[in-house]
Design an enzyme around this catalytic site. Structure first.
Site, PDB file in Angstrom:
ATOM      1  N   GLU A   1       0.885  -1.164   0.000  1.00  0.00           N
ATOM      2  CA  GLU A   1       0.000   0.000   0.000  1.00  0.00           C
ATOM      3  C   GLU A   1       0.920   1.211   0.000  1.00  0.00           C
ATOM      4  OE1 GLU A   1      -2.921  -0.293   3.168  1.00  0.00           O
ATOM      5  OE2 GLU A   1      -2.920   1.882   3.096  1.00  0.00           O
TER       6      GLU A   1
ATOM      7  N   CYS B   1      -1.516   9.025   3.750  1.00  0.00           N
ATOM      8  CA  CYS B   1      -1.445   8.636   2.324  1.00  0.00           C
ATOM      9  C   CYS B   1      -2.693   9.121   1.618  1.00  0.00           C
ATOM     10  CB  CYS B   1      -1.352   7.136   2.123  1.00  0.00           C
ATOM     11  SG  CYS B   1      -0.981   6.177   3.536  1.00  0.00           S
TER      12      CYS B   1
END
Ligand SMILES: Cc1cc2nc3c(=O)[nH]c(=O)nc-3n(C[C@H](O)[C@H](O)[C@H](O)COP(=O)(O)OP(=O)(O)OC[C@H]3O[C@@H](n4cnc5c(N)ncnc54)[C@H](O)[C@@H]3O)c2cc1C
Length: 1002
Positions: free
Chosen positions: A761, A795
């Site tokens: 990720e 993120c």
């Protein structure tokens, strides 16, 4: 500001107590005896009759509701149209928006049932538009020829006109002068004027609202006649309009800045002897509002004035306590106060907020009858506190009115009723006729139609609900006896006080799992308890992490290989129980973990609490999913005499490498998923946050994860690389930068032996698109949260905002103004919105980017950072989105404008980044939203809200392309990726034949 000591201690009452206990108390006193109940029936019955026989019924809203009920597509489309149309400046977007909304209903065949002018006008105008643009067709289509002949502008004009008509029905005037003139012309007795608008987001907004209140007070005062209070006009003020950050965590600042402003307005109102009422807002603002009110009222200059007032909401469980408190205050100051009792206007928002926060209960009732019951109880209390308190009963409910009248004992003075302008007209007309001595006041919104619409939608929503009295009264199919049903009879017994279909916030995900426990920062006691518990936690100073030798890596992998054997054989139920236990421990020790997150990770209180909650959610979510997936296995169909079962089991040693930005939640999420799937784990946390990782591993061991199954290896990237390169690992789960993910991928690919999975990720250049139909205030809130919260170190954070050219100036100005109100500083201070960035290296990188942008881009906002590792929020406008080429991991927002007809270019720019993590869309045009969603390959899309804070199991998180491999963390496909599959086929007929088949009956 006054330095007088506070006349009463701060308000305190349980925030969300059990409904049943309150019901038990209220039910005891609800009955008034047969004679009085009969009188209530007669009075209410007569009022309902008046409502039903009136040509205009209850006034415009009710007609609108009947015509376009909220349960119909037309009704909903109309509401959305009303909310946004008048703020859309450009014709193209307006036409697209109208087409979108008209496509949602069947306006053409909508027969008007009411003769009311208002409804006819809007039905006609909308009908006409719908005939021109048919559902599903575009102006370019066949029927579009008609649109072309008539011209889209004609359609637009007609629809706008309908919206204006609706607006003018509910607004008394666009300016206070117009409103006053209209009020005088109606000869109406009492008014409370309300200056429309959303809450302030910027200091400029707050100053504008202040000026508008101040000049309105002047105008109202000058126009008022000589009658004494309470028979004088008034003004209603919203505290959220007077301060850009009217929030509990900013208590000190609110008191220092807002109190003097309110005192100034109150003095002005006193000079004209007006009624000055502070409106009631959201439940989390109640304590803060009361603090402000106490400080203002305590100002000696307001002595001798009886016009100060406040609204109290009966749907709040604390209403009765607030009344006691206000009465004490009035006594302490030897003042008279006016109290408006309302039921409350934010019910749906309150329910959602409590669920999101994982509170133990709701601050409001969940059954409407409880609200009604409480209203009557509060009314009784207020009537008993006269004359110190002057009660003002604001309701459009005939039964509530009749009950209050009965409680008042037949005397029609010493209190008043209140209604909203444009509503409750027939009811109050009848009441005035029957009881001429009774006073009522009209709450009259003043402002431009553009500002009105959000207010109007609130009212439509509130009153269009099928539980609402006005909606039921307008429906002839509902018998009068139903309208006269007493709230106490509806509730019946205390055990039925809760709504059967609204689960408690912590039970939102049951039976699957518990929701994680949160707190409401607006509850002083809870906030204080948490803050002082955090303060007592000792967090050692980190000595950094050990070097990069291979020994710990080899030792950990070897031990984990051994540990795998027993752990993978441990029943799924036992593994899941350990995770559930870990969630409980985390919640019990949340102060401990918050302290670590704040001091080692630089997290603000809000962020740290959310992170603990997310971590607990991961544990419970994977435990629940694991029980299903890793239990007995799945029996598969096949021929008789054979059993076939598909099982999932652990792969071996999983390496979990996590980042510093969620040192608890991502760390724990990776580890618990791998463990639940039956793997043993070697976890390597970020070198910036070793202490939190060590605490977390300790907690997992304590919760029942064997030490042999979970190993911690601290170190920098070299240790991570050595782990990944190790021959004996069975998989890697990684969260971090795209470059490191690539390098892990290369290392894994270069190894001999089994090919092992990588779950990565990574980051993103996340965009948000805001078009002209979006509400600027909402965009400002969501942009500031998405771009600057956590100092932009998520993120999911917003990096690139695309704003439609036609509204860009206003929107950017509001966003910059809102950014200016953020407090930077020590994350331990609950008032802080933006803490430090993780380390000096990160700061240097961000500062360099800011320096570059200062040269290349247009600067809309440049905040000022304190000393230390702080980077202040910045807003830069790019001339082309392609100028942003990499993820900038900090509080820096880039903005690009787009033209309404070039949305395709925006989508191309988003695709061109190669990332696909999060995307925000702010638009009221469903077709645009759908088109964008279909066009982009982005993992998490958020519409008309902020784009951070994905909730486990609700918004599974993770992206495509350069943003990661998937599957999404906190989603249903995550656990299987950690597992290997095994099919077991048993010939059940092997031992001599198929007994089951032979003995089968026909
Ligand atoms: C003059 C005036 C001033 C006002 N000022 C304010 C103010 O300052 N602040 C504010 O918040 N509101 C204010 N309101 C709005 C007021 O709260 C609503 O108009 C009111 O809710 C409508 O009440 P009713 O008695 O007319 O309708 P009713 O239909 O009898 O009651 C509706 C009420 O029930 C509540 N309700 C609906 N479903 C449920 C449920 N399942 N569980 C619990 N409760 C439920 C609704 O939220 C609403 O409060 C004001 C209203 C008036 C008339």
């Amino acid at each position: 500001m006054t330095s007088d000591p506070a006349p009463v201690p701060p308000f305190s009452a349980p925030y969300a107590p059990d409904d049943r206990a309150i019901a038990a108390r209220l039910l005891k006193t609800a009955g008034l005896g047969a004679e009085r109940e009969a009188r209530i029936d007669r009075t209410a019955g007569r009022l309902i009759e008046a409502i039903r026989s009136s040509d205009d019924r209850l006034g415009g809203v009710e007609d609108m509701l009947r015509e376009f009920a909220l349960s119909t597509k037309e009704g909903l489309a109309l509401m959305v149209l009303a909310e946004a149309l008048l703020r859309v400046p450009d014709a193209r977007t307006a036409d697209q928006f109208i087409e979108d909304k008209l496509g949602e209903g069947d306006f053409v065949h909508h027969e008007t049932k009411s003769s009311a002018f208002l409804v006819n006008a809007s039905a006609w105008a909308l009908g006409m538009s719908a005939r021109v643009i048919r559902p599903g067709e575009t102006p370019q289509g066949t029927i579009g020829r008609l649109a072309k002949r008539l011209g889209a502008p004609a359609v637009r004009a007609a629809t706008r006109q309908a919206m204006r008509l609706m607006g003018s029905h509910f607004v008394l005037g666009e300016t206070i002068e117009q409103a006053l003139a209209r009020a005088h012309s109606t000869g109406g007795p009492r008014y409370s004027f309300d200056m429309l608008g959303e809450g302030a987001r910027t200091a400029l907004d707050a100053a504008r609202y202040f000026d508008s209140y101040a000049s309105a007070i002047d105008a109202i005062g000058r126009a008022a006649d000589e009658r004494p209070l309470p028979d004088r006009p008034g003004i209603s003020v919203k505290l959220s309009a007077l301060h850009p950050r009217f929030e509990a965590t900013g208590h000190g600042r609110v008191m220092a800045e807002l109190v003097p402003r309110l005192i100034e307005l109150a003095r002005q109102a006193k000079a004209y002897d007006l009624n000055f009422t502070v409106d009631a807002e959201e439940a989390d603002r109640l304590e803060l509002s009361l603090d402000v009110i106490v400080a203002v009222l305590g100002d000696a200059s307001l002595a001798g004035w009886d016009g100060f007032g406040l609204a109290i909401q009966a749907y709040q469980k604390r209403a009765s306590d607030v009344i006691d408190y206000i009465d004490n205050l009035a006594r302490a100051l030897n003042r008279r106060l006016m109290v408006r009792l309302v039921k409350g206007a934010y019910w749906d928002t309150e329910i959602k907020r409590a669920q999101e926060r994982g509170l133990d209960g709701y601050p409001v009732f969940t059954r409407k009858a409880m609200t009604d019951l409480n209203y009557v109880d509060c009314a009784r209390k207020l009537l008993g506190l006269r004359p110190r308190i002057f009660p003002q009963f604001a309701t459009h409910n005939a039964l509530t009115v009749a009950t209050v009248l009965e409680l008042a004992g037949g005397k029609d003075s010493g209190f008043e009723f209140q209604r909203l302008h444009g509503m409750g007209e027939a009811l109050y007309a009848q009441l005035s006729e029957d009881r001429p001595k009774l006073a009522y006041r009209t709450y009259a919104p003043v402002g431009s139609h553009r500002d009105l619409l959000a207010y109007l939608v609130r009212r439509l929503l509130e009153n269009g609900a099928n539980s609402s009295f006005v909606a039921l009264a307008a429906d002839d199919a509902v018998p009068v006896t139903t309208l006269l049903r007493r709230p106490a009879d509806v509730i019946g017994r205390p055990d039925d006080a809760n709504h059967p279909n609204i689960p408690l916030p912590r039970e939102l995900f049951m039976p699957q799992r518990k929701n994680s426990r949160g707190i409401e920062f607006g509850e002083r006691m809870a906030l204080r308890a948490l803050v002082s518990a955090i303060a007592t936690e000792a967090v050692p100073v980190s000595n950094g992490v050990a070097g990069a030798t291979a020994e710990p890596v080899n030792a950990a992998v070897a031990a984990a290989r051994q540990g795998f054997v027993a752990w993978s054989a441990t029943p799924a139920e036992a593994r899941a129980s350990a995770l559930d236990k870990a969630a409980e421990l985390l919640e019990d020790r949340r102060a401990h973990f918050i302290a670590f997150l704040q001091r080692e990770g630089g997290k603000t209180l809000d962020d740290a609490l959310s992170e603990v909650r997310e971590a607990a959610d991961f544990c419970r979510y994977y435990a629940a999913g694991g029980r299903k997936l890793f239990g007995a296995g799945e029996a598969l169909p096949g021929p008789t005499g054979e059993s076939n079962v598909l099982r999932l089991r652990g792969r071996g040693v999983f390496v979990a490498i996590s980042p510093w930005n969620f040192p608890l939640a991502i760390f724990l999420g990776q580890v618990t998923a791998a463990l639940m799937a039956g793997n043993s784990v070697v976890a390597k946390p970020a070198e910036q946050t070793p202490l939190i990782a060590a605490e977390t591993v300790g907690l997992l061991h304590e919760a029942g994860i064997p030490e042999a199954a979970l190993h911690l290896v601290q170190g920098d990237g070299r240790i991570g690389a050595a782990l990944v390169a190790h021959a004996d690992i069975a998989g890697v789960v990684f969260t971090g930068s795209t470059e490191v993910a690539r390098s892990i991928n290369r290392t894994l690919a270069a190894k001999d032996g089994p090919i092992v999975p990588l779950i990565a990720e990574t980051g993103g250049i996340n965009a948000m698109i805001a078009d002209a139909t979006a509400l600027p205030e909402q965009v400002a809130d969501d942009v500031v949260t998405s771009a600057f919260r956590s100092a932009g170190q998520r993120c999911s954070a917003l990096r690139l905002l695309f704003v439609q050219d036609d509204v860009a100036d206003r929107m950017i100005e509001m966003i910059a103004g809102a950014a200016r109100e953020l407090k930077l500083g020590d994350p331990v201070d609950p008032a802080t919105h933006v803490g430090p960035v993780i380390d000096s290296e990160a700061k240097q990188k961000l500062d360099a980017h800011i320096a570059r942008m200062n040269q290349q881009a247009r600067v809309h906002f440049a905040g000022v950072a304190p000393d230390g590792n702080y980077v202040a929020p910045h807003i830069f406008e790019l001339s082309d989105a392609s100028e942003l080429t990499e993820e900038v991991f900090g509080p820096i927002l880039h903005v690009a404008r787009y033209e309404a007809d070039r949305l395709d270019r925006v989508l191309q720019s988003i695709e061109a980044t190669g990332y696909g993590l999060t995307l925000g869309i702010h638009s009221r045009i469903d077709d645009s939203v759908e088109a964008i969603v279909d066009a982009v390959q982005v993992g998490n899309i958020y519409v008309n809200r902020n784009m951070i804070g994905a909730v486990v199991g609700v918004q599974p998180f993770g992206g495509h392309g350069l943003s990661g491999t998937g599957p999404k963390a906190g989603g249903p496909h995550y656990l299987p990726r950690f597992a290997t599959e095994q099919t077991v086929t048993v010939n059940t007929a092997a031992a001599g034949g198929n007994a089951a088949l032979m003995s089968g009956e026909e």
